[in-house]
Design a protein around this motif. Structure first.
Motif, mmCIF file in Angstrom:
data_model
loop_
_atom_site.group_PDB
_atom_site.id
_atom_site.type_symbol
_atom_site.label_atom_id
_atom_site.label_comp_id
_atom_site.label_asym_id
_atom_site.label_seq_id
_atom_site.Cartn_x
_atom_site.Cartn_y
_atom_site.Cartn_z
ATOM 1 N N GLY A 145 0.797 -1.218 0.000
ATOM 2 C CA GLY A 145 0.000 0.000 0.000
ATOM 3 C C GLY A 145 0.832 1.271 0.000
ATOM 4 O O GLY A 145 2.052 1.255 -0.202
ATOM 5 N N GLU A 146 0.150 2.391 0.234
ATOM 6 C CA GLU A 146 0.788 3.696 0.144
ATOM 7 C C GLU A 146 1.840 3.933 1.225
ATOM 8 O O GLU A 146 2.679 4.822 1.093
ATOM 9 C CB GLU A 146 -0.275 4.795 0.199
ATOM 10 N N SER A 147 1.787 3.164 2.305
ATOM 11 C CA SER A 147 2.748 3.365 3.395
ATOM 12 C C SER A 147 4.044 2.596 3.183
ATOM 13 O O SER A 147 4.907 2.592 4.069
ATOM 14 C CB SER A 147 2.119 2.956 4.736
ATOM 15 N N ALA A 148 4.218 1.970 2.013
ATOM 16 C CA ALA A 148 5.408 1.147 1.778
ATOM 17 C C ALA A 148 6.699 1.935 1.978
ATOM 18 O O ALA A 148 7.633 1.462 2.636
ATOM 19 C CB ALA A 148 5.365 0.541 0.377
ATOM 20 N N VAL A 149 6.778 3.146 1.400
ATOM 21 C CA VAL A 149 8.030 3.891 1.504
ATOM 22 C C VAL A 149 8.259 4.397 2.925
ATOM 23 O O VAL A 149 9.416 4.527 3.363
ATOM 24 C CB VAL A 149 8.096 5.054 0.496
ATOM 25 N N LEU A 150 7.197 4.694 3.660
ATOM 26 C CA LEU A 150 7.363 5.124 5.049
ATOM 27 C C LEU A 150 7.901 3.977 5.895
ATOM 28 O O LEU A 150 8.777 4.166 6.742
ATOM 29 C CB LEU A 150 6.036 5.624 5.610
ATOM 30 N N LYS A 151 7.399 2.781 5.666
ATOM 31 C CA LYS A 151 7.910 1.609 6.375
ATOM 32 C C LYS A 151 9.346 1.310 5.947
ATOM 33 O O LYS A 151 10.202 0.972 6.779
ATOM 34 C CB LYS A 151 7.014 0.407 6.107
ATOM 35 N N GLY A 152 9.608 1.444 4.645
ATOM 36 C CA GLY A 152 10.966 1.239 4.158
ATOM 37 C C GLY A 152 11.943 2.238 4.735
ATOM 38 O O GLY A 152 13.106 1.909 5.007
ATOM 39 N N ALA A 153 11.481 3.474 4.941
ATOM 40 C CA ALA A 153 12.336 4.498 5.544
ATOM 41 C C ALA A 153 12.717 4.119 6.970
ATOM 42 O O ALA A 153 13.863 4.317 7.399
ATOM 43 C CB ALA A 153 11.624 5.848 5.523
ATOM 44 N N ALA A 154 11.769 3.557 7.710
ATOM 45 C CA ALA A 154 12.074 3.109 9.073
ATOM 46 C C ALA A 154 13.111 1.989 9.045
ATOM 47 O O ALA A 154 14.062 1.980 9.838
ATOM 48 C CB ALA A 154 10.799 2.641 9.765
ATOM 49 N N ILE A 155 12.943 1.044 8.125
ATOM 50 C CA ILE A 155 13.892 -0.062 8.011
ATOM 51 C C ILE A 155 15.286 0.461 7.675
ATOM 52 O O ILE A 155 16.291 0.003 8.227
ATOM 53 C CB ILE A 155 13.414 -1.061 6.941
ATOM 54 N N LYS A 156 15.359 1.422 6.771
ATOM 55 C CA LYS A 156 16.656 1.991 6.374
ATOM 56 C C LYS A 156 17.373 2.617 7.563
ATOM 57 O O LYS A 156 18.584 2.393 7.760
ATOM 58 C CB LYS A 156 16.429 3.041 5.285
ATOM 59 N N LEU A 157 16.667 3.385 8.361
ATOM 60 C CA LEU A 157 17.300 4.029 9.518
ATOM 61 C C LEU A 157 17.786 2.998 10.516
ATOM 62 O O LEU A 157 18.916 3.086 11.017
ATOM 63 C CB LEU A 157 16.318 5.001 10.188
ATOM 64 N N VAL A 158 16.951 2.011 10.814
ATOM 65 C CA VAL A 158 17.327 0.987 11.784
ATOM 66 C C VAL A 158 18.559 0.221 11.312
ATOM 67 O O VAL A 158 19.517 0.019 12.072
ATOM 68 C CB VAL A 158 16.155 0.010 12.023
ATOM 69 N N ARG A 159 18.562 -0.189 10.045
ATOM 70 C CA ARG A 159 19.705 -0.929 9.510
ATOM 71 C C ARG A 159 20.973 -0.083 9.542
ATOM 72 O O ARG A 159 22.060 -0.574 9.865
ATOM 73 C CB ARG A 159 19.417 -1.372 8.075
ATOM 74 N N THR A 160 20.847 1.199 9.236
ATOM 75 C CA THR A 160 22.014 2.089 9.251
ATOM 76 C C THR A 160 22.594 2.214 10.644
ATOM 77 O O THR A 160 23.821 2.120 10.848
ATOM 78 C CB THR A 160 21.627 3.481 8.710
ATOM 79 N N ILE A 161 21.727 2.404 11.624
ATOM 80 C CA ILE A 161 22.201 2.578 13.007
ATOM 81 C C ILE A 161 22.784 1.273 13.541
ATOM 82 O O ILE A 161 23.816 1.261 14.220
ATOM 83 C CB ILE A 161 21.061 3.109 13.886
ATOM 84 N N VAL A 162 22.148 0.150 13.256
ATOM 85 C CA VAL A 162 22.658 -1.134 13.711
ATOM 86 C C VAL A 162 24.050 -1.390 13.135
ATOM 87 O O VAL A 162 24.958 -1.858 13.829
ATOM 88 C CB VAL A 162 21.692 -2.276 13.310
ATOM 89 N N GLU A 163 24.236 -1.066 11.863
ATOM 90 C CA GLU A 163 25.520 -1.320 11.209
ATOM 91 C C GLU A 163 26.616 -0.358 11.661
ATOM 92 O O GLU A 163 27.789 -0.708 11.664
ATOM 93 C CB GLU A 163 25.351 -1.236 9.696
ATOM 94 N N GLN A 164 26.238 0.859 12.023
ATOM 95 C CA GLN A 164 27.242 1.874 12.353
ATOM 96 C C GLN A 164 27.641 1.843 13.826
ATOM 97 O O GLN A 164 28.788 2.096 14.159
ATOM 98 C CB GLN A 164 26.724 3.270 11.998
ATOM 99 N N THR A 165 26.702 1.563 14.712
ATOM 100 C CA THR A 165 26.989 1.629 16.143
ATOM 101 C C THR A 165 28.016 0.580 16.530
ATOM 102 O O THR A 165 27.895 -0.592 16.183
ATOM 103 C CB THR A 165 25.703 1.403 16.958
ATOM 104 N N GLY A 166 29.048 1.009 17.212
ATOM 105 C CA GLY A 166 30.078 0.086 17.664
ATOM 106 C C GLY A 166 31.248 -0.037 16.730
ATOM 107 O O GLY A 166 32.199 -0.762 16.992
ATOM 108 N N ARG A 167 31.193 0.706 15.593
ATOM 109 C CA ARG A 167 32.334 0.653 14.672
ATOM 110 C C ARG A 167 33.563 1.284 15.314
ATOM 111 O O ARG A 167 33.435 2.196 16.109
ATOM 112 C CB ARG A 167 31.995 1.420 13.390
#
Length: 373
Positions: free
Chosen positions: A351-373
């Motif tokens: 549905g129309e909220s696909a990109v909003l949900k994808g945006a949340a996934i992008k932020l979470v993945r970015t923070i998970v990958e960066q934290t602790g580097r």
């Protein structure tokens, strides 16, 4: 020169691997995670402990275990602690925002008009930025939570890896430092990503996406995103997937990108909707022609990368079964052979909220990958 291999990258990769395994709703014991991922129990416990401290995961209970021995505690993604502010400015007329959980669940959504659409070219980005800032402020106030993980924005066009909008022809933006400005305004982590890329992430983790597929997003323009071996392909400058500017009519209409006959000059939701509304009997002809043009642009990446799964994202009144059938027929003519079969086509069901949900996934993945580097 190859990138330097460092231990921090290994730790970040392990966090990403474990978090992805659980996202969004799976739960496992530490022993199960070690067994599935192939990591040592020591490494697994270290990563889980760090993510517990970050409130990215939580312990959810004691797992049943047959026989003797200590029963294992299971862990899963923590959907209660953090809130994410997501914003979609891929439409020139409307800016939509949402408050989501760490699992990309939309808790609240609101929209405002985009004042940049009525501004001159020199002022559209600045006017839109102020509207985005106002909407983010309202969403934070409505989040009912003190823990905001960050802001993630969906935008059409070419977005570099620092969150600068290099070129968005549909919005009329060029070299606009959106992520930097939002970080300065709110002092929170910020991601800015292409809308098709985010729709692909949503389809991969919340829909039926596989580890290898292509998503075409049809809205104001036409964009695409590709996942290979479970990796989103963004390109060196973040511009991968600009399928809308593949020339399909060499002597066709002038495109805002400077070329003539680009895909999105002949196939876009507003253009197709206008023709069909004016003459409903033209529907079959419009779908057939759009199918030919889309197949022309898709045949090369399908053949080159051996993709067998294509998802089309767009409003249901235009992206319907008839259009998918037309694309499939035309693609079969261009792809089907003794060694490669035409890919399976399907519509994105998020549905129309696909990109909003994808945006949340992008932020979470970015923070998970960066934290602790």
């Amino acid at each position: 020169m190859p990138a330097k291999y460092v231990q921090q990258d290994v730790r970040a990769g392990n966090k990403s691997l474990i978090f992805t395994l659980m996202f969004p709703n799976e739960q496992y014991s530490r022993a199960d995670i070690a067994r599935i991922t192939g990591l040592s129990r020591v490494s697994t416990s270290s990563v889980i402990s760090q993510m517990l401290e970050m409130h990215m995961v939580r312990e959810v209970g004691i797992m049943r275990r047959e026989g003797r021995g200590k029963r294992a505690t299971s862990v899963s993604v923590d959907g209660d602690y953090w809130r994410i502010i997501t914003v979609d400015i891929s439409s020139a007329k409307t800016i939509t925002g949402a408050v989501t959980t760490l699992k990309a669940e939309v808790l609240e959504q609101m929209s405002v008009e985009n004042p940049g659409a009525a501004s001159g070219a020199d002022h559209s980005a600045e006017a839109s930025f102020e509207a985005v800032s106002t909407l983010v402020t309202q969403l934070i106030e409505h989040s009912n939570a003190a823990h905001i993980l960050g802001i993630s924005v969906s935008c059409s066009g070419a977005i570099d890896h620092e969150g600068n909008v290099i070129r968005s022809t549909s919005l009329g933006w060029f070299h606009f430092p959106l992520a930097h400005l939002l970080h300065e305004r709110f002092n929170l982590p910020v991601c800015v990503e292409n809308d098709a890329h985010l729709a692909l992430l949503a389809e991969r983790y919340l829909g039926k996406g596989t580890q290898n597929f292509l998503l075409v997003r049809m809205h104001r323009g036409v964009g695409a995103a590709i996942m290979i071996d479970d990796q989103l392909i963004t390109g060196p400058t973040g511009a991968a997937g600009e399928i809308g500017h593949v020339v399909v009519e060499p002597n066709g209409q002038a495109c805002v990108c400077g070329k003539r006959g680009c895909l999105e000059t002949v196939v876009s939701v507003p253009k197709m909707r206008k023709i069909i509304t004016a003459d409903p009997s033209s529907r079959a002809r419009v779908d057939a022609q759009a199918g030919q043009w889309l197949a022309m642009a898709l045949a090369l990446p399908v053949n080159l990368l051996e993709l067998n799964d294509i998802v089309i994202d767009g409003p249901e009144d235009v992206v319907d079964d008839e259009l998918l059938h037309a694309i499939g027929l035309a693609l079969k003519q261009r792809v089907d052979s003794d060694f490669l079969t035409a890919p399976h086509l399907r519509r994105c069901e998020l549905g129309e909220s696909a990109v909003l949900k994808g945006a949340a996934i992008k932020l979470v993945r970015t923070i998970v990958e960066q934290t602790g580097r």
